[in-house]
Design an enzyme around this catalytic site. Structure first.
Site, mmCIF file in Angstrom:
data_model
loop_
_atom_site.group_PDB
_atom_site.id
_atom_site.type_symbol
_atom_site.label_atom_id
_atom_site.label_comp_id
_atom_site.label_asym_id
_atom_site.label_seq_id
_atom_site.Cartn_x
_atom_site.Cartn_y
_atom_site.Cartn_z
ATOM 1 N N TRP A 1 49.565 39.184 51.655
ATOM 2 C CA TRP A 1 48.161 39.098 51.253
ATOM 3 C C TRP A 1 47.250 39.330 52.452
ATOM 4 C CZ3 TRP A 1 43.671 36.682 52.420
ATOM 5 C CH2 TRP A 1 42.640 36.737 51.468
ATOM 6 N N TYR B 1 44.573 42.325 53.137
ATOM 7 C CA TYR B 1 43.192 41.961 53.432
ATOM 8 C C TYR B 1 42.729 42.603 54.741
ATOM 9 C CZ TYR B 1 39.119 38.877 54.082
ATOM 10 O OH TYR B 1 37.848 38.377 54.270
ATOM 11 N N ASP C 1 47.129 38.596 44.433
ATOM 12 C CA ASP C 1 45.897 37.814 44.439
ATOM 13 C C ASP C 1 45.594 37.344 43.019
ATOM 14 O OD1 ASP C 1 43.183 37.454 46.235
ATOM 15 O OD2 ASP C 1 42.765 37.721 44.102
#
Length: 651
Positions: free
Chosen positions: A516, A520, A536
């Site tokens: 994640w 990002y 997510d």
């Protein structure tokens, strides 16, 4: 009585609309040829702001080239030649229009299949205003000059030297028009080695001396030696500046950045020779030069840093006869910027402090990236048609942007600190880190007072222990130090133009950084338009009942704009969660912001995951980062990979 349009006028209007659509259809392929000249001429007559920056028109009778939105009367077709970029128009012998000012036009991203070396070369040239020699750039990219020129000309239609000259002179034209900076300082800020070379290049290309623009400069501009200057950056509408401010407000690092009265404020620290396109081999040396200046902000270090910076700046000014300046600490420049929207003119106003005048190309390039001003709204809208057909109508937000970052390392540290604590707590904790490891910054804003440290500050042997004293748990402290070492060694770039696959693998190898966070960082540090955190919960919530693998499979049809699909979901959630504060009101509670501030990974069992916070002052809120969502405990959660568990040490 309203006059009815004639059949000829209606037909011309129809032709113009069709022409605009045809030009827009080709906008996502920067570096390719434009539609035929007749189509561009019809589109030119529409003055459509969506076309701004997509092509330029050279007028043979005047020798001037204009933006597609120029308010001047459309020239005759036989006098018009159309170019994809301003550099192509200038290479053909045209000079920029004084009315529409092509230097304010938004840029166009390169096509996804553009050679990575060309991308990095363009960054080096634009962010340094071409101060690097073409031979040096080719050497940094590992190419011969001949091969580099061939690749660059294929992508941009001009040679690297011509592209560099256009970048230099358009910035100079903007500075001469909008500010009262001395011409000597303008010349150096734009990458010229002397005023004579600047005057010669300017006069040869634009057929007028630089001083002519001073006569036309707007009345009332502040003198350069008395304060900051204001420059402008154009964008293509629609543009949701309000959503960008909301996003940045909730992630602001205390003392480093703030959102106040519909404006974004931040301190800026630029290392010696700073550029987001620097070669990996040079980066460690440049950071090493700045190591002494990155002393912690306690004891006598504060005074020494400030005095040393002022002394160095004064010596530099004396050496240049007062033409340059800046707050310099060991080669660093520390200043501030303020960014506001001018929606009536489709542009941002960027106020820059005097300390950063020698780095204007880099500052403006980072502002463009932070606010995604070169975005192609029409291409994104078309590329996400399948996405919009599958999600709720509120997820379709016209003018959505991908807010990147001003400093990749700063944002990465902020993301690591945000694991398992609230947005507000993460901003507070990051502020402590900045005050401990960073440098003081003098600004006119009460909210700002410190510049975020460079990676070298976290490479000291006691850095992890000092982070622990600030309240950073062991695993995150080690992750930050490991990331800093990876940046200093050149294993990780944290900037556009880097090798995405290699950097993603290197980031995942750092304990405490999972998929994640990598996705990002690709979105925000690398400005990658096609990152996609499939796990997510905000993304999964937009597709009820779907598993991450299924959503990832669906997202293949949204390439190369999947980052914008994610931002659409997060922004829709934020708008639905709470009304946006007015300029005079207090910011909304962090717990009601963007979904990545409240989303967590699906737990190993079917029971809802507990909403826990590690930070003692925010126990009623939930975690920002979905990678480390389990409550803090003495035992690792066996349902999570080791790299995503803050209590697990894989080193």
């Amino acid at each position: 009585m309203e006059q009815q349009a004639t059949p000829v006028a209606r037909q011309n209007q129809t032709f113009g609309i069709d022409a605009v659509e045809e030009v827009l259809a080709s906008e996502g392929k920067a570096g390719t040829s434009l539609p035929d000249g007749d189509t561009c001429w019809e589109a030119l007559g529409m003055h459509d702001p969506r076309l701004d920056g997509l092509f330029f028109v050279g007028v043979s009778t005047t020798g001037i080239y204009c933006r597609a939105v120029c308010s001047a009367k459309r020239p005759k077709r036989e006098n018009c030649t159309f170019y994809r970029t301003a550099a192509e128009a200038e290479a053909a012998g045209f000079r920029p229009c004084l009315k529409c000012r092509p230097e304010l036009a938004p840029g166009v991203p390169l096509a996804p299949d553009t050679d990575r070396a060309v991308r990095r070369a363009a960054l080096l040239i634009k962010e340094g205003a071409g101060s690097n020699k073409v031979a040096d750039i080719a050497a940094e990219l590992g190419l011969s000059e001949r091969q580099f020129r061939r690749l660059f000309e294929r992508a941009f239609g001009v040679t690297p030297t011509e592209y560099r000259t256009t970048c230099r002179l358009l910035l100079a034209k903007s500075l001469l028009t909008d500010t009262d900076l001395p011409i000597t300082r303008v010349a150096y800020a734009c990458g010229f080695s002397s005023v004579r070379r600047f005057n010669d290049a300017f006069s040869a290309r634009y057929r007028m001396p630089p001083t002519r623009f001073r006569v036309k400069a707007a009345y009332g501009n502040v003198r350069a030696d008395s304060g900051p200057i204001v420059l402008h950056v154009g964008y293509r509408p629609p543009f949701r500046f309000d959503l960008l401010l909301d996003f940045l407000r909730m992630r602001a690092i205390e003392g480093v950045e703030a959102v106040s009265e519909n404006a974004y404020l931040r301190t800026v620290r630029l290392d010696a020779g700073a550029s987001d396109g620097v070669s990996r081999g040079d980066f460690p040396d440049r950071l090493h030069d700045a190591a002494a200046a990155n002393a912690p902000l306690h004891g006598d270090a504060r005074g020494v840093s400030r005095e040393g910076a002022e002394a160095d700046a004064s010596l530099h000014d004396d050496a240049q006869g007062g033409s340059r300046g800046g707050d310099r600490s060991g080669g660093m420049r520390i200043g501030w910027i303020k960014v506001e929207d001018e929606p009536g003119k489709n542009r941002l106003s960027v106020t820059v402090s005097p300390e950063l005048f020698d780095d204007l190309p880099l500052v403006l390039a980072r502002v463009r990236r932070l606010f995604d001003t070169d975005c192609l709204p029409t291409s994104i809208e078309k590329g996400l048609e399948d996405f919009y057909a599958r999600v709720a109508p509120e997820n379709r937000i016209a003018g959505i942007r991908l807010p990147c970052c001003f400093d990749g390392f700063e944002m990465a540290v902020r993301a690591i600190l945000g694991q398992q604590i609230t947005v507000k707590a993460a901003g507070t904790l990051a502020g402590r880190v900045a005050r401990e490891f960073g440098l003081p910054a003098q600004t006119p804003f009460d909210e700002l007072g410190v510049a975020f440290p460079s990676p070298i500050a976290f490479c000291a042997s006691d850095a992890a222990n000092r982070l622990g004293e600030l309240g950073v748990i062991r695993q995150r402290a080690r992750a930050i130090c490991a990331l800093a070492e990876a940046v200093c060694s050149g294993d990780v770039g944290l900037c556009p133009g880097s090798d995405l696959e290699a950097d993603a693998a290197a980031l995942k190898a750092i304990p405490g950084i999972g998929d994640w966070t990598v996705q990002y960082l690709l979105m925000r540090a690398y400005a990658h338009p096609d990152a996609f955190p499939a796990s997510d919960l905000g993304v999964l919530g937009a597709f009820p009942g779907a598993k991450p693998r299924e959503v990832a499979a669906l997202s293949e049809d949204w390439r190369p704009w999947r980052s914008y699909a994610v931002m659409s979901i997060w922004s829709a959630h934020a708008e639905k969660a709470a009304p946006r504060p007015s300029a005079a009101s207090e910011p909304v509670s962090p717990s009601s912001g963007y979904p990545e501030t409240v989303l967590i990974h699906p737990p190993a069992t079917s029971e809802p995951a507990p909403l826990a916070s590690e930070h003692p002052e925010t126990v009623s809120h939930v975690s920002e980062n979905p990678e480390t969502v389990p409550p803090v405990s003495s035992k690792p959660d066996p349902g999570l990979p080791a790299s995503e568990n803050p209590e697990t040490d894989r080193s």
